[in-house]
Write an enzyme that holds these catalytic residues in place. Sequence first.
Site, PDB file in Angstrom:
ATOM      1  CE  LYS A 189      18.411  34.371 -23.854  1.00  0.00           C
ATOM      2  NZ  LYS A 189      19.251  34.898 -22.823  1.00  0.00           N
TER       3      LYS A 189
ATOM      4  CB  THR B 107      25.420  33.805 -26.072  1.00  0.00           C
ATOM      5  OG1 THR B 107      25.172  32.968 -24.881  1.00  0.00           O
ATOM      6  CG2 THR B 107      26.658  33.138 -27.132  1.00  0.00           C
TER       7      THR B 107
ATOM      8  CB  CYS C 182      25.412  39.297 -21.033  1.00  0.00           C
ATOM      9  SG  CYS C 182      25.295  38.194 -19.714  1.00  0.00           S
TER      10      CYS C 182
HETATM   11  N1  LIG Z   1      26.019  27.644 -31.071  1.00  0.00           N
HETATM   12  C1  LIG Z   1      25.159  28.540 -31.465  1.00  0.00           C
HETATM   13  N2  LIG Z   1      25.254  29.169 -32.686  1.00  0.00           N
HETATM   14  C2  LIG Z   1      24.656  29.971 -33.109  1.00  0.00           C
HETATM   15  N3  LIG Z   1      24.132  30.793 -32.247  1.00  0.00           N
HETATM   16  C3  LIG Z   1      23.725  30.533 -31.029  1.00  0.00           C
HETATM   17  C4  LIG Z   1      24.570  29.446 -30.253  1.00  0.00           C
HETATM   18  N4  LIG Z   1      24.426  29.056 -29.011  1.00  0.00           N
HETATM   19  C5  LIG Z   1      23.625  30.254 -28.609  1.00  0.00           C
HETATM   20  N5  LIG Z   1      23.202  30.967 -30.031  1.00  0.00           N
HETATM   21  C6  LIG Z   1      22.349  32.276 -29.796  1.00  0.00           C
HETATM   22  O1  LIG Z   1      22.742  32.952 -28.937  1.00  0.00           O
HETATM   23  C7  LIG Z   1      21.991  33.782 -28.400  1.00  0.00           C
HETATM   24  C8  LIG Z   1      21.855  33.599 -26.688  1.00  0.00           C
HETATM   25  O2  LIG Z   1      21.054  32.400 -26.474  1.00  0.00           O
HETATM   26  P1  LIG Z   1      21.519  31.434 -25.292  1.00  0.00           P
HETATM   27  O3  LIG Z   1      20.463  30.410 -25.164  1.00  0.00           O
HETATM   28  O4  LIG Z   1      22.931  30.968 -25.443  1.00  0.00           O
HETATM   29  O5  LIG Z   1      21.423  32.324 -24.050  1.00  0.00           O
HETATM   30  P2  LIG Z   1      21.891  32.287 -22.604  1.00  0.00           P
HETATM   31  O6  LIG Z   1      21.933  30.925 -22.224  1.00  0.00           O
HETATM   32  O7  LIG Z   1      21.090  33.209 -21.748  1.00  0.00           O
HETATM   33  O8  LIG Z   1      23.346  32.702 -22.406  1.00  0.00           O
HETATM   34  P3  LIG Z   1      24.396  32.921 -21.215  1.00  0.00           P
HETATM   35  O9  LIG Z   1      25.514  31.920 -21.378  1.00  0.00           O
HETATM   36  O10 LIG Z   1      25.000  34.393 -21.343  1.00  0.00           O
HETATM   37  O11 LIG Z   1      23.596  32.750 -20.259  1.00  0.00           O
HETATM   38  C9  LIG Z   1      20.404  33.441 -29.054  1.00  0.00           C
HETATM   39  O12 LIG Z   1      20.246  34.212 -30.125  1.00  0.00           O
HETATM   40  C10 LIG Z   1      20.942  31.933 -29.418  1.00  0.00           C
HETATM   41  O13 LIG Z   1      19.968  31.537 -30.480  1.00  0.00           O
HETATM   42  C1  LIG Z   2      27.899  38.158 -13.907  1.00  0.00           C
HETATM   43  C2  LIG Z   2      27.183  37.495 -14.829  1.00  0.00           C
HETATM   44  N1  LIG Z   2      26.195  37.670 -15.266  1.00  0.00           N
HETATM   45  C3  LIG Z   2      25.420  37.180 -16.369  1.00  0.00           C
HETATM   46  C4  LIG Z   2      25.937  35.736 -16.820  1.00  0.00           C
HETATM   47  C5  LIG Z   2      25.228  34.987 -17.820  1.00  0.00           C
HETATM   48  O1  LIG Z   2      25.226  33.634 -17.479  1.00  0.00           O
HETATM   49  C6  LIG Z   2      27.228  35.506 -16.072  1.00  0.00           C
HETATM   50  N2  LIG Z   2      27.926  34.257 -16.427  1.00  0.00           N
HETATM   51  N3  LIG Z   2      27.668  36.313 -15.256  1.00  0.00           N
END
Ligand SMILES: Nc1ncnc2c1ncn2[C@@H]1O[C@H](COP(=O)(O)OP(=O)(O)OP(=O)(O)O)[C@@H](O)[C@H]1O
Ligand SMILES: Cc1ncc(CO)c(N)n1
Length: 267
Positions: free
Chosen positions: A175, A209, A211
């Site tokens: 991602k 996002t 999850c």
């Molecule tokens: N500002 C944005 N605009 C459009 N798409 C986004 C944006 N931020 C994240 N995404 C998309 O959201 C999805 C989740 O990606 P992200 O890298 O945010 O995951 P994450 O860091 O594991 O999230 P979490 O906050 O749940 O830990 C991906 O498809 C990513 O491309």
């Molecule tokens: C419990 C839980 N799982 C996953 C995430 C993803 O970052 C979060 N913020 N909290």
Amino acid sequence: MSAPPRVLTVAGSDSGGGAGIQADLKTMLAFGVHGMSVLTAVTAQNSLGVQGAWELPGEAVRAQYRSVVDDIGVQAVKTGMLASTELVETVAELIGGTDAPVVVDPVGVSKHGDSLLAEDALDSLRTKLLPVATVATPNLDEVAQLTGVRVESEDGMRRAAAALLSYGPQWALIKGGHLVGDAVDFLTDGSEEHWLRAPRLDNRHTHGTGCTLASAIASGLAKGRSVPEAVAAAKEYVTGAIAAGFALGGGIGPVDHAWRWAAGRRA
Ligand SMILES: Nc1ncnc2c1ncn2[C@@H]1O[C@H](COP(=O)(O)OP(=O)(O)OP(=O)(O)O)[C@@H](O)[C@H]1O
Ligand SMILES: Cc1ncc(CO)c(N)n1
């Protein structure tokens, strides 16, 4: 009436309702599948960060999993926060004996930088959980922790994916949400390559996002979609959910899981 496909999330609770189990179940509802949950940990969490976290004993995780799988059955499993080595190993063993596709979201830290996984659990994640994954969905920080590959460009995503695949998941979805420019994700099984590109949305309310994306993929797989089809539909859903993300509390608000129904809901 025939029963909908059943999808199980094995993850932690986010008291604020934006990520974790709560995001997973909301996403599953939006995809029309029956969502079920095995809780691994409870977090005291809101828009500002994680104020506390308590993991459940392995025995409690095992019992929940058996209750669901032995009676109800599952068409797909998604894993999220697993907290500790003991829970990573317990879940890997349980999943190894289950005949269903598995989406592993290797949750390491929350959006605020709070740790959701003990550092010593990384090794079990690599060697026990990744080998039983159908798709693994790390963000750039998580893939760097797991493989040592630091991604700064789209070409780096290819190298990170190859390194991740060496641990045994069938597909890697890297991602690129944390890169600059378009929100680009890269999906590969080592032969096929798919780039999933969406415009970067200027909305800070992105709690949950990762999850949401992983649960949407699991929901698609449960309906019998191929991995590339399920990932494409999940990307479209999460993009819409981010576009509709709203302010709550004093920090980062959640994505809107109900964005496809929002017009009717708010009328
Ligand atoms: N500002 C944005 N605009 C459009 N798409 C986004 C944006 N931020 C994240 N995404 C998309 O959201 C999805 C989740 O990606 P992200 O890298 O945010 O995951 P994450 O860091 O594991 O999230 P979490 O906050 O749940 O830990 C991906 O498809 C990513 O491309
Ligand atoms: C419990 C839980 N799982 C996953 C995430 C993803 O970052 C979060 N913020 N909290």
